[in-house]
Design a protein around this motif. Structure first.
Motif, short mmCIF file in Angstrom:
data_model
loop_
_atom_site.label_atom_id
_atom_site.label_comp_id
_atom_site.label_asym_id
_atom_site.label_seq_id
_atom_site.Cartn_x
_atom_site.Cartn_y
_atom_site.Cartn_z
N ASP A 261 0.92 -1.25 -0.17
CA ASP A 261 0.27 -0.53 0.06
C ASP A 261 0.76 1.28 0.36
OD1 ASP A 261 -2.05 2.26 0.33
OD2 ASP A 261 -2.74 1.41 2.12
N GLN A 262 0.72 2.19 -1.30
CA GLN A 262 1.42 3.20 -1.66
C GLN A 262 0.88 4.81 -0.43
OE1 GLN A 262 4.44 3.19 -3.44
NE2 GLN A 262 3.63 0.74 -2.48
N THR A 263 -0.22 4.32 0.67
CA THR A 263 -0.35 5.50 1.35
C THR A 263 0.39 5.65 2.63
OG1 THR A 263 -2.14 4.23 2.36
CG2 THR A 263 -2.78 5.28 0.38
N VAL A 264 0.43 6.59 3.79
CA VAL A 264 0.97 6.01 4.89
C VAL A 264 0.72 5.48 6.17
CG1 VAL A 264 1.66 8.05 7.10
CG2 VAL A 264 1.26 8.85 4.76
N PRO A 265 0.87 4.35 6.22
CA PRO A 265 0.58 3.19 7.41
C PRO A 265 0.31 3.49 8.61
CG PRO A 265 2.99 2.73 7.22
CD PRO A 265 2.20 3.87 6.72
N THR A 266 -1.08 2.86 9.00
CA THR A 266 -1.60 3.54 10.04
C THR A 266 -1.30 2.48 11.27
OG1 THR A 266 -3.39 2.49 9.34
CG2 THR A 266 -3.69 4.97 9.00
N ASP A 267 -0.80 1.78 11.29
CA ASP A 267 -0.70 0.46 12.19
C ASP A 267 0.55 1.32 13.30
OD1 ASP A 267 -0.49 -2.49 13.75
OD2 ASP A 267 1.95 -1.27 12.97
N PRO A 268 0.79 1.14 14.26
CA PRO A 268 1.90 2.25 14.96
C PRO A 268 2.94 1.79 15.02
CG PRO A 268 -0.24 1.94 16.78
CD PRO A 268 -0.61 1.25 15.19
N LEU A 269 3.56 0.68 14.89
CA LEU A 269 4.55 0.12 14.34
C LEU A 269 5.15 0.04 13.28
CD1 LEU A 269 6.25 -2.58 16.67
CD2 LEU A 269 6.63 -2.82 14.20
N ILE A 270 4.24 -0.21 12.61
CA ILE A 270 4.94 -0.25 10.88
C ILE A 270 4.94 1.28 10.65
CG2 ILE A 270 3.83 -0.41 8.81
CD1 ILE A 270 2.53 -3.02 9.47
N TYR A 271 3.95 2.04 11.32
CA TYR A 271 4.09 3.69 10.80
C TYR A 271 5.89 4.53 11.92
CZ TYR A 271 4.53 8.74 11.10
OH TYR A 271 4.15 9.93 10.93
N ARG A 272 5.70 3.54 12.65
CA ARG A 272 7.42 3.99 13.35
C ARG A 272 8.54 4.02 13.07
NH1 ARG A 272 4.79 7.51 15.33
NH2 ARG A 272 4.06 7.09 17.25
N PHE A 273 8.32 3.06 11.47
CA PHE A 273 9.09 2.96 10.38
C PHE A 273 9.43 3.79 9.45
CE2 PHE A 273 9.85 -1.68 12.94
CZ PHE A 273 11.32 -1.91 12.88
N TYR A 274 8.10 3.56 9.09
CA TYR A 274 8.05 4.57 7.98
C TYR A 274 8.67 5.93 8.78
CZ TYR A 274 5.13 7.71 4.74
OH TYR A 274 4.46 8.47 4.12
N GLU A 275 7.95 6.20 10.19
CA GLU A 275 8.58 7.87 10.23
C GLU A 275 10.40 7.48 9.90
OE1 GLU A 275 7.78 10.46 15.05
OE2 GLU A 275 7.62 7.85 14.62
#
Length: 146
Positions: free
Chosen positions: A76-90
């Motif tokens: 998925d090319q959107t910003v992830p919303t799962d907190p753990l996955i989002y932190r890697f995105y961050e």
């Protein structure tokens, strides 16, 4: 059977048996990170590993064939919303250019391979709160100049 059906069967069987990726990896002599990635459909498994995984879980040949299949790595090319996955995105967003600069200062113009690559996830106990230790080890691939 497609990769998503395969993943659903493996994850359900894993949960029913109370297994962890760490335990499965240990029992099978495989990296738990690679094993999870293959079982979640993001890597293809060589036939001998696919057979070992399916025999270990008591699954059929259809699952083994799906494990062997080459994946299409699309997410998925959107910003992830799962907190753990989002932190890697961050982390990639905040430190991506920093990592690029530091890596290129040390190695030159190029990239870190995600193909010739290993990753380990460890727990470091700490009285202030346990720490997650992620070690990524990828071959440096210099850009070709011609």
């Amino acid at each position: 059977m497609d990769k998503q059906q395969m993943t659903d069967i493996i994850v359900t069987t894993k949960a029913e048996r109370g297994l962890t990726w760490e335990k499965m990896g240990e029992d099978l002599g495989m990296s738990p990170v690679w094993l999870a990635s293959a079982c979640l459909g993001m890597n293809g498994a060589p036939p001998e590993k696919a057979m070992a995984i399916t025999e270990y879980l008591g699954l059929d040949q259809d699952v083994a064939k799906a494990l062997e299949a080459f994946p299409t790595k699309v997410w998925d090319q959107t910003v992830p919303t799962d907190p753990l996955i989002y932190r890697f995105y961050e982390i990639a967003g905040v430190y991506g250019t920093t990592l690029k600069e530091v890596i290129q200062e040390k190695f030159g113009d190029g990239i870190m391979s995600a193909i010739d690559f290993t990753m380990e996830v460890d727990k470091q106990e700490d009285p202030k709160g346990d720490r997650v230790v992620v070690t990524m080890n990828g071959k440096f691939l210099p850009y070709k100049h011609w």
